[in-house]
Design a protein around this motif. Structure first.
Motif, short mmCIF file in Angstrom:
data_model
loop_
_atom_site.label_atom_id
_atom_site.label_comp_id
_atom_site.label_asym_id
_atom_site.label_seq_id
_atom_site.Cartn_x
_atom_site.Cartn_y
_atom_site.Cartn_z
N SER A 5 6.66 -9.34 -13.86
CA SER A 5 7.73 -10.07 -13.17
C SER A 5 7.14 -11.13 -12.25
O SER A 5 7.66 -12.25 -12.15
CB SER A 5 8.60 -9.10 -12.37
OG SER A 5 9.30 -8.22 -13.23
N GLY A 6 6.04 -10.78 -11.57
CA GLY A 6 5.40 -11.74 -10.68
C GLY A 6 4.86 -12.95 -11.42
O GLY A 6 5.00 -14.09 -10.97
N ILE A 7 4.25 -12.71 -12.58
CA ILE A 7 3.73 -13.82 -13.39
C ILE A 7 4.86 -14.73 -13.84
O ILE A 7 4.77 -15.96 -13.75
CB ILE A 7 2.95 -13.26 -14.60
CG1 ILE A 7 1.66 -12.58 -14.13
CG2 ILE A 7 2.62 -14.39 -15.58
CD1 ILE A 7 0.93 -11.84 -15.23
N LEU A 8 5.94 -14.12 -14.33
CA LEU A 8 7.07 -14.92 -14.82
C LEU A 8 7.73 -15.70 -13.69
O LEU A 8 8.05 -16.89 -13.84
CB LEU A 8 8.10 -14.00 -15.50
CG LEU A 8 7.61 -13.27 -16.76
CD1 LEU A 8 8.70 -12.36 -17.29
CD2 LEU A 8 7.16 -14.25 -17.83
N LEU A 9 7.92 -15.04 -12.55
CA LEU A 9 8.52 -15.73 -11.40
C LEU A 9 7.60 -16.83 -10.89
O LEU A 9 8.06 -17.87 -10.42
CB LEU A 9 8.81 -14.72 -10.29
CG LEU A 9 9.51 -15.26 -9.05
CD1 LEU A 9 10.84 -15.90 -9.40
CD2 LEU A 9 9.71 -14.14 -8.03
N GLY A 10 6.29 -16.61 -11.01
CA GLY A 10 5.34 -17.64 -10.59
C GLY A 10 5.48 -18.94 -11.35
O GLY A 10 5.25 -20.02 -10.80
N GLY A 11 5.89 -18.85 -12.63
CA GLY A 11 6.14 -20.06 -13.39
C GLY A 11 7.25 -20.89 -12.78
O GLY A 11 7.18 -22.13 -12.73
N ALA B 29 -1.46 -22.22 -10.14
CA ALA B 29 -1.32 -21.71 -8.77
C ALA B 29 0.02 -21.00 -8.58
O ALA B 29 0.10 -19.99 -7.88
CB ALA B 29 -1.44 -22.87 -7.78
N GLY B 30 1.08 -21.52 -9.19
CA GLY B 30 2.38 -20.87 -9.08
C GLY B 30 2.36 -19.48 -9.69
O GLY B 30 2.88 -18.51 -9.11
N ILE B 31 1.73 -19.37 -10.87
CA ILE B 31 1.63 -18.06 -11.52
C ILE B 31 0.78 -17.11 -10.68
O ILE B 31 1.12 -15.93 -10.51
CB ILE B 31 1.04 -18.22 -12.94
CG1 ILE B 31 2.03 -18.99 -13.83
CG2 ILE B 31 0.70 -16.87 -13.55
CD1 ILE B 31 1.47 -19.36 -15.19
N ALA B 32 -0.33 -17.64 -10.13
CA ALA B 32 -1.17 -16.82 -9.27
C ALA B 32 -0.41 -16.37 -8.03
O ALA B 32 -0.53 -15.21 -7.59
CB ALA B 32 -2.42 -17.60 -8.88
N ILE C 148 16.33 -13.21 -16.73
CA ILE C 148 16.30 -14.51 -16.09
C ILE C 148 14.88 -14.91 -15.72
O ILE C 148 14.54 -16.10 -15.71
CB ILE C 148 17.21 -14.53 -14.83
CG1 ILE C 148 17.24 -15.93 -14.20
CG2 ILE C 148 16.78 -13.48 -13.82
CD1 ILE C 148 17.72 -17.01 -15.12
N TYR C 149 14.00 -13.93 -15.44
CA TYR C 149 12.61 -14.26 -15.13
C TYR C 149 11.93 -14.88 -16.34
O TYR C 149 11.20 -15.87 -16.23
CB TYR C 149 11.85 -13.00 -14.70
CG TYR C 149 12.13 -12.52 -13.30
CD1 TYR C 149 13.27 -12.92 -12.61
CD2 TYR C 149 11.25 -11.65 -12.65
CE1 TYR C 149 13.54 -12.47 -11.33
CE2 TYR C 149 11.51 -11.19 -11.37
CZ TYR C 149 12.65 -11.59 -10.71
OH TYR C 149 12.91 -11.14 -9.45
N LEU C 150 12.14 -14.27 -17.51
CA LEU C 150 11.52 -14.79 -18.73
C LEU C 150 12.11 -16.15 -19.09
O LEU C 150 11.36 -17.08 -19.44
CB LEU C 150 11.71 -13.80 -19.88
CG LEU C 150 11.14 -14.24 -21.24
CD1 LEU C 150 9.63 -14.45 -21.14
CD2 LEU C 150 11.46 -13.21 -22.32
N ILE C 151 13.42 -16.28 -18.99
CA ILE C 151 14.07 -17.56 -19.29
C ILE C 151 13.57 -18.64 -18.33
O ILE C 151 13.24 -19.75 -18.73
CB ILE C 151 15.60 -17.41 -19.21
CG1 ILE C 151 16.11 -16.49 -20.32
CG2 ILE C 151 16.28 -18.78 -19.30
CD1 ILE C 151 17.57 -16.11 -20.18
N GLY C 152 13.53 -18.30 -17.04
CA GLY C 152 13.06 -19.26 -16.04
C GLY C 152 11.62 -19.67 -16.26
O GLY C 152 11.26 -20.85 -16.11
N PHE C 153 10.77 -18.71 -16.65
CA PHE C 153 9.36 -19.01 -16.90
C PHE C 153 9.23 -19.99 -18.06
O PHE C 153 8.50 -20.99 -17.97
CB PHE C 153 8.61 -17.72 -17.21
CG PHE C 153 7.16 -17.92 -17.55
CD1 PHE C 153 6.21 -18.03 -16.54
CD2 PHE C 153 6.74 -18.02 -18.86
CE1 PHE C 153 4.86 -18.22 -16.84
CE2 PHE C 153 5.41 -18.21 -19.18
CZ PHE C 153 4.47 -18.31 -18.17
#
Length: 291
Positions: A13-19, A246-249, A143-148
């Motif tokens: 979830s963190g990786i996807l939200l980072g996108g 950086a966003g993903i990180a 929504i996290y996957l769609i947003g990513f």
């Protein structure tokens, strides 16, 4: 200790939200890299995108993911007069005057949102916003996957715009040396106006995705502004793909912080990271510009 399912789901979830965070920070990074503008109203542009989606798209019956580009275009048009009337006259007078001007714009926009929309907490409701997606033991909100996916595509499109178009060549020339670019026939004021509008569009589109995943209020922009600054510093000013990484990180590290310290420390971890990078490597993870 949290179970493997919880840890795995939180990290993904963190990786996807980072996108999504990379998309929201991209406009700030480009404006700072090209114009030298510290846009303190960036968070309010993001929240403005969320409000546009909440009212316009909902009443028109348009899905936020489909109407994303429309919101970005509307915000770009709205942002153009701000640059022409407030920022352009301050060109060449240092960073302080434009920065304080945008701080004033930030306060004004917060109060306008408060007057127009009240302080009620809102979210952009869609059928998939709270719907989970399970892949084996990993469960994340759809929504996290769609947003990513949307964010990665948009970041890639901005990269193509900057590297493969005539406007991109002018933008890169203005970044390298605005005076020399003007001598060579580049309309630097036009480039700056379009760059600011592009940054506003990226912020607004990121705001739509964040407004679909989370709640927002007129004052939500301050938190996202700080997170965006952290992403920009970590990725390198003006570095498009550095901002994505950086966003993903940032999203991943926020998830780790939430697992270790509790969900209330999610933003705290991101801001600590911002201070550490600023102190140890202020040029970010890459020294390249907007390529």
């Amino acid at each position: 200790m949290p179970s493997f399912d919880v840890v795995g789901s939180s990290l993904v979830s963190g990786i996807l939200l980072g996108g999504v965070l990379s998309l929201t920070a991209l406009g700030l990074s480009i404006a700072l890299g090209v114009m030298g503008l510290v846009n303190l109203a960036h968070g309010e542009l993001l929240v403005g995108g969320a409000y546009l989606a909440y009212f316009i798209l909902r009443h028109a019956g348009i899905d936020p993911a489909i109407g994303l580009l429309l919101v970005g275009a509307v915000m770009a048009i709205i942002a153009m007069p701000f640059q022409r009337l407030l920022i352009a006259p301050l060109s060449g007078k240092g960073m302080e005057a434009p920065m304080m001007t945008m701080f004033g714009v930030s306060i004004i926009l917060q109060n306008l949102y408060l007057l127009a929309f009240t302080a009620d907490t809102r979210t952009i409701e869609t059928p998939y916003a709270a719907s989970p997606l399970a892949v084996g033991p990993i469960t994340v909100p759809k929504i996290y996957l769609i947003g990513f996916c949307i964010s990665v595509v948009l970041v890639w499109l901005v990269h193509l715009l900057v590297t493969r178009t005539a406007f991109g060549r002018e933008l890169r020339a203005s970044t390298a040396d605005a005076t020399a670019a003007a001598v060579m026939g580049v309309d630097v004021r036009r480039v700056h106006a379009l760059t600011f509008s592009l940054g506003a569009a990226c912020a607004a589109m990121g705001g739509v995705l964040l407004g679909t995943a989370f709640t927002f209020t007129p004052s939500s922009g301050a938190t996202y502004l700080l997170i965006s600054f952290a992403v920009v510093v970590l990725g390198g000013v003006g570095n498009i793909f550095g901002t994505l990484v950086a966003g993903i990180a940032m999203g991943l590290l926020q998830s780790v912080g939430a697992l270790v310290l509790g969900d209330g420390y999610r933003d705290f971890v991101g801001l600590v990271l911002f201070l550490l990078v600023l102190a140890l490597r202020p040029q970010g993870i890459s020294m390249k510009g907007a390529r």
